[in-house]
Motif scaffolding. Structure first.
Motif, PDB file in Angstrom:
ATOM      1  N   SER A 207       8.649   5.133 -18.762  1.00 46.38           N
ATOM      2  CA  SER A 207       8.652   3.827 -18.111  1.00 46.38           C
ATOM      3  C   SER A 207       8.640   4.009 -16.597  1.00 46.38           C
ATOM      4  O   SER A 207       8.845   5.114 -16.091  1.00 46.38           O
ATOM      5  CB  SER A 207       9.909   3.060 -18.524  1.00 46.38           C
ATOM      6  OG  SER A 207      11.064   3.707 -17.996  1.00 46.38           O
TER       7      SER A 207
ATOM      8  N   LEU B  88      11.918   5.565 -15.367  1.00 43.89           N
ATOM      9  CA  LEU B  88      12.047   6.967 -15.760  1.00 43.89           C
ATOM     10  C   LEU B  88      11.073   7.849 -14.988  1.00 43.89           C
ATOM     11  O   LEU B  88      11.404   8.986 -14.639  1.00 43.89           O
ATOM     12  CB  LEU B  88      11.819   7.117 -17.265  1.00 43.89           C
ATOM     13  CG  LEU B  88      12.906   6.533 -18.167  1.00 43.89           C
ATOM     14  CD1 LEU B  88      12.539   6.723 -19.632  1.00 43.89           C
ATOM     15  CD2 LEU B  88      14.259   7.165 -17.879  1.00 43.89           C
TER      16      LEU B  88
ATOM     17  N   LEU C 229       9.967  -0.992 -21.858  1.00 45.25           N
ATOM     18  CA  LEU C 229      10.853   0.138 -22.133  1.00 45.25           C
ATOM     19  C   LEU C 229      12.091   0.097 -21.247  1.00 45.25           C
ATOM     20  O   LEU C 229      13.210   0.339 -21.710  1.00 45.25           O
ATOM     21  CB  LEU C 229      10.112   1.461 -21.909  1.00 45.25           C
ATOM     22  CG  LEU C 229       9.211   1.986 -23.024  1.00 45.25           C
ATOM     23  CD1 LEU C 229       8.494   3.244 -22.551  1.00 45.25           C
ATOM     24  CD2 LEU C 229      10.013   2.268 -24.283  1.00 45.25           C
ATOM     25  N   ASP C 230      11.893  -0.201 -19.963  1.00 45.21           N
ATOM     26  CA  ASP C 230      13.038  -0.265 -19.054  1.00 45.21           C
ATOM     27  C   ASP C 230      13.996  -1.382 -19.461  1.00 45.21           C
ATOM     28  O   ASP C 230      15.219  -1.218 -19.419  1.00 45.21           O
ATOM     29  CB  ASP C 230      12.565  -0.471 -17.615  1.00 45.21           C
ATOM     30  CG  ASP C 230      12.016   0.801 -16.991  1.00 45.21           C
ATOM     31  OD1 ASP C 230      12.475   1.893 -17.390  1.00 45.21           O
ATOM     32  OD2 ASP C 230      11.137   0.707 -16.119  1.00 45.21           O
TER      33      ASP C 230
ATOM     34  N   ARG D 276      15.937  -0.191 -22.480  1.00 46.20           N
ATOM     35  CA  ARG D 276      16.961   0.787 -22.082  1.00 46.20           C
ATOM     36  C   ARG D 276      18.200   0.086 -21.551  1.00 46.20           C
ATOM     37  O   ARG D 276      19.331   0.445 -21.891  1.00 46.20           O
ATOM     38  CB  ARG D 276      16.405   1.736 -21.012  1.00 46.20           C
ATOM     39  CG  ARG D 276      15.403   2.753 -21.513  1.00 46.20           C
ATOM     40  CD  ARG D 276      14.819   3.581 -20.367  1.00 46.20           C
ATOM     41  NE  ARG D 276      15.846   4.064 -19.467  1.00 46.20           N
ATOM     42  CZ  ARG D 276      15.926   3.732 -18.177  1.00 46.20           C
ATOM     43  NH1 ARG D 276      15.050   2.897 -17.639  1.00 46.20           N
ATOM     44  NH2 ARG D 276      16.883   4.226 -17.423  1.00 46.20           N
ATOM     45  N   ARG D 277      17.989  -0.914 -20.714  1.00 43.54           N
ATOM     46  CA  ARG D 277      19.133  -1.640 -20.151  1.00 43.54           C
ATOM     47  C   ARG D 277      19.879  -2.420 -21.234  1.00 43.54           C
ATOM     48  O   ARG D 277      21.115  -2.507 -21.213  1.00 43.54           O
ATOM     49  CB  ARG D 277      18.660  -2.568 -19.034  1.00 43.54           C
ATOM     50  CG  ARG D 277      18.218  -1.825 -17.773  1.00 43.54           C
ATOM     51  CD  ARG D 277      17.992  -2.784 -16.615  1.00 43.54           C
ATOM     52  NE  ARG D 277      16.800  -3.597 -16.808  1.00 43.54           N
ATOM     53  CZ  ARG D 277      15.586  -3.254 -16.386  1.00 43.54           C
ATOM     54  NH1 ARG D 277      15.405  -2.103 -15.762  1.00 43.54           N
ATOM     55  NH2 ARG D 277      14.558  -4.055 -16.579  1.00 43.54           N
TER      56      ARG D 277
ATOM     57  N   LEU E 288      15.821   4.505 -28.348  1.00 43.18           N
ATOM     58  CA  LEU E 288      14.368   4.573 -28.241  1.00 43.18           C
ATOM     59  C   LEU E 288      13.921   5.968 -28.650  1.00 43.18           C
ATOM     60  O   LEU E 288      14.515   6.968 -28.232  1.00 43.18           O
ATOM     61  CB  LEU E 288      13.918   4.272 -26.814  1.00 43.18           C
ATOM     62  CG  LEU E 288      14.036   2.803 -26.386  1.00 43.18           C
ATOM     63  CD1 LEU E 288      13.975   2.673 -24.874  1.00 43.18           C
ATOM     64  CD2 LEU E 288      12.929   1.969 -27.035  1.00 43.18           C
TER      65      LEU E 288
ATOM     66  N   TRP F 256       6.204   4.757 -28.855  1.00 42.00           N
ATOM     67  CA  TRP F 256       7.648   4.599 -28.737  1.00 42.00           C
ATOM     68  C   TRP F 256       8.121   3.633 -29.817  1.00 42.00           C
ATOM     69  O   TRP F 256       7.478   2.610 -30.075  1.00 42.00           O
ATOM     70  CB  TRP F 256       8.023   4.025 -27.372  1.00 42.00           C
ATOM     71  CG  TRP F 256       7.998   4.996 -26.234  1.00 42.00           C
ATOM     72  CD1 TRP F 256       6.968   5.218 -25.370  1.00 42.00           C
ATOM     73  CD2 TRP F 256       9.060   5.860 -25.823  1.00 42.00           C
ATOM     74  NE1 TRP F 256       7.318   6.171 -24.441  1.00 42.00           N
ATOM     75  CE2 TRP F 256       8.599   6.584 -24.698  1.00 42.00           C
ATOM     76  CE3 TRP F 256      10.361   6.097 -26.293  1.00 42.00           C
ATOM     77  CZ2 TRP F 256       9.387   7.523 -24.037  1.00 42.00           C
ATOM     78  CZ3 TRP F 256      11.148   7.030 -25.637  1.00 42.00           C
ATOM     79  CH2 TRP F 256      10.660   7.735 -24.525  1.00 42.00           C
TER      80      TRP F 256
END
Length: 228
Positions: free
Chosen positions: A91, A94, A139-140, A143-144, A173, A180
């Protein structure tokens, strides 16, 4: 914070400073002064040249430095390959982290290892640029949500293109070489499910947080997948 991490941070705080008190260190590290006294004593016993005394302050000998990072060729190739794969498939956040890690490694490694890192002949070509650009921001967000334990409402399409709204507990993930997957507990199915991230149109927080429930944790999800 683990004790090993705290000891490392104490050394970092003492480097380049004229004098640092135990009160300052305790405040920065959110521990008691007694803990700092014990940590400084233990660091001194291991050979770290800390000068000073309790009640006055501490400093690190100006001639002391941490030893350079040393890696085998296999370790260097593993680092380079992993970073390049994440640069290609990760992402935006990342990928920024990859750049930061690469810069820190280059600064910390001896010249021979730094050159080996840069010349590692193992690559992950950025052939998935359009895929990463499309799902990267999602994706970010996922993640959060995992870190915050947010219950998400997914607008999801299955392999036949049929869309549905799913309330899920996002757990982890997983990268499967070309896609993903979001591993989650699905409230509708009352079971673990995998959701392809590229089939998620939106992932909206419900405003609720899911509990740390036995049988519905990440490790339970992994065991379930391994058994299937």
């Amino acid at each position: 914070m683990r004790r090993a991490d705290r000891l490392f941070q104490i050394v970092q705080y003492l480097r380049g400073r004229r004098l640092t008190t135990a009160t300052q260190l305790a405040g920065w590290l959110s521990v008691s002064e007694r803990t700092i006294y014990r940590d400084v004593r233990d660091l001194s016993l291991t050979g770290v040249p800390i000068e000073g005394e309790a009640g006055v302050g501490y400093r690190l000998s100006p001639h002391f430095d941490l030893p350079p990072l040393m890696f085998t060729r296999e370790e260097i190739e593993a680092l380079a390959t992993g970073l390049r794969m994440l640069q290609a498939w990760g992402s935006p956040e990342l990928r920024r982290g990859v750049g930061s890690v690469w810069a820190k490694l280059a600064a910390a490694l001896p010249e021979r290892e730094r050159i080996a890192l840069e010349r590692t002949p193992l690559y992950a070509p950025d052939v998935a640029a359009s895929y990463a650009a499309r799902i990267g921001p999602l994706l970010d967000g996922l993640r959060r949500a995992i870190a915050a334990r947010d219950v998400l409402i997914l607008d999801y399409g299955d392999e036949r293109g049929q869309r549905s709204a799913r309330a899920v507990w996002p757990l982890g993930l997983f990268f499967w070489g070309d896609v993903w997957l979001l591993g989650a507990w699905c409230e509708l199915r009352q079971d673990f499910r995998n959701f392809r991230v590229d089939r998620i149109t939106t992932a909206t927080s419900s405003g609720a947080q899911f509990p740390d429930a036995a049988g519905r944790r990440l490790e339970d999800f992994v065991r379930s997948m391994q058994a299937s």
